[in-house]
Scaffold this active site. Structure first.
Site, PDB file in Angstrom:
ATOM      1  N   THR A   1       1.265  -0.956  -0.041  1.00 32.35           N
ATOM      2  CA  THR A   1      -0.064   0.143  -0.002  1.00 32.35           C
ATOM      3  C   THR A   1       0.985   1.658  -0.348  1.00 32.35           C
ATOM      4  OG1 THR A   1       0.602  -0.002   2.292  1.00 32.35           O
ATOM      5  CG2 THR A   1      -1.855  -1.337   1.670  1.00 32.35           C
ATOM      6  N   CYS A   2       0.341   2.225   0.001  1.00 39.23           N
ATOM      7  CA  CYS A   2       1.122   3.830  -0.385  1.00 39.23           C
ATOM      8  C   CYS A   2       0.814   4.367   0.881  1.00 39.23           C
ATOM      9  CB  CYS A   2       0.271   4.733  -1.439  1.00 39.23           C
ATOM     10  SG  CYS A   2       0.751   3.759  -2.838  1.00 39.23           S
ATOM     11  N   ASP A   3       0.862   4.139   2.300  1.00 38.79           N
ATOM     12  CA  ASP A   3       1.110   4.372   3.450  1.00 38.79           C
ATOM     13  C   ASP A   3       2.325   3.818   3.713  1.00 38.79           C
ATOM     14  OD1 ASP A   3       1.243   4.544   6.224  1.00 38.79           O
ATOM     15  OD2 ASP A   3      -0.646   4.601   6.150  1.00 38.79           O
TER      16      ASP A   3
END
Ligand SMILES: *Cc1c(COP(=O)(O)O)cnc(C)c1O
Length: 380
Positions: free
Chosen positions: A327-329
């Protein structure tokens, strides 16, 4: 890793269904674990901690084997009752409950509740009159890889007053509970809490209140990268402490295994999405998988649980890697402070197997965060 799980993944790949990460849970392993608990602690009833893995097939199997269940919400109670298990085999073990949820549990037939404060006792006296309550005491969780902190339980000195209050309000002051911390690798850690429990039994007996039960909680470990003692060692150590502190008057006991019941029954197959470096002279490669903190591996938080990761090229030369999720976290990094050794020849697109993932994976999956679906799960 069982042959049945291996065969399942082989078939899934052959049919081209291997599009995302997938957890497979083998019921035979859970059956063996249940047998091992029953054998190691023969006079103790098992209350499986539903939150570890509430898949219907898992609950069905355990209900058929004779297990009881520790639940934390009305939904978990309903999931257990859906197996046909009777409510006298279910405890509402969360010490933090809305009064309307207590009332709903009472309607469903639940008569065993956890408390750790007088305010919670009062809710139960109103919404579930006459029920049995046990008081949770604090335990420091030393030696546990996933400590349960100070959120639940009161100091032993307070427990006497809490149970006395329950007795006064017409409830059955039934016993004491504690949890020594999850993935507890030291079988002797039950001793201190059993000593405190025995002291509470004596204090209350002097006031004419006779407790019946000690709930020994969960904490029984599953094997990740490091070896853990067998459940037999826990049974022996707990029995020695019960004898030491209660003498010939050993109370009724229950355990609430979660991780130790289902952890080693599950394996996740995941895929390597990218392998890269952040600079030319980087010593450590970054390996990005299609699974991370938000779709199943939440327990890698603070790198507490280190899962065994198998590849098809195990045995080749190894090198330290940072492992991250898709994910982009930026918190979606699994292992960085202590890099993880993976084979140098591991390639983008390769499959990896993450073992010991039967507990605390599926239900810790976010729903569609960043468009990644919850973890696909099969019980075989
Ligand atoms: C989570 C929990 C358990 C299970 O703990 P494990 O360490 O997974 O065995 C048992 N009892 C209570 C009250 C819990 O909250």
């Amino acid at each position: 890793m069982t042959d049945r799980i291996q065969e399942f993944f082989r078939q899934r790949r052959a049919e081209g269904r291997d599009l995302g990460p997938c957890l497979v849970v083998d019921l035979d392993v859970i059956r063996d674990n249940y047998g091992a608990f029953a054998k190691a602690l023969p006079d103790t009833r098992v209350f499986y901690a539903v939150k570890a893995n509430p898949q219907p097939a898992v609950l069905d199997l355990l209900a058929r084997l004779g297990s009881c269940f520790d639940t934390a919400s009305v939904v978990e109670i309903q999931q257990v009752l859906a197996t046909g298990c009777t409510p006298d085999r279910v405890s509402f073990g969360n010490t933090i409950k809305k009064e309307r949820d207590i009332a709903r549990a009472y309607e469903l037939g639940i008569r065993l509740f956890a408390v750790d404060s007088e305010a919670e006792v009062e809710k139960i006296a109103r919404a579930a009159p006459g029920s049995k309550v046990f008081c949770r005491i604090l335990c420091d969780g030393a030696g546990a890889e996933w400590p349960l902190s100070r959120k639940f339980g009161c100091v032993p000195e307070l427990a006497v007053g809490v149970l006395e209050h329950a007795h006064r309000l017409g409830l059955v002051a039934y016993g004491i509970s504690f949890h020594v911390g999850s993935q507890q690798r030291n079988p002797r850690m039950w001793d201190g809490a059993l000593k405190s429990s025995a002291a509470i039994f004596r204090d209350l007996a002097e006031r004419g209140i006779h407790l019946s039960m000690v709930n020994l909680g969960g904490g029984f470990p599953t094997k990740y990268l490091r070896d853990v003692p067998a459940v037999k060692a826990y049974g022996q150590s707990i029995f020695r402490s019960l004898r030491k502190h209660f003498g010939n008057r050993i109370p009724e006991t229950i355990i609430e295994p979660g991780r130790g019941m289902v952890g080693n029954a599950g394996v996740i197959e995941a895929e390597v999405v990218l392998i890269s470096k952040k600079s030319a002279d980087d010593q450590v490669k970054w390996v990005y998988l299609d699974i991370g903190k938000f779709n199943g591996l939440a327990e890698t938080m603070d790198e507490m649980i280190r899962y065994p990761i198998r590849t098809a090229v195990d045995g080749d030369e190894m090198e330290p890697c940072v492992i991250a999720g898709p994910t982009c976290d930026s918190v979606d990094v699994l292992y960085e402070k202590q890099p993880y050794l993976l084979p140098v020849s591991l390639e983008i697109g390769a499959k990896v197997l993450i073992e010991g993932t039967g507990a605390y994976t599926t239900t810790y999956s976010a729903v569609e965060f960043n468009g990644f679906p919850p973890l696909e799960t099969h019980v075989i």
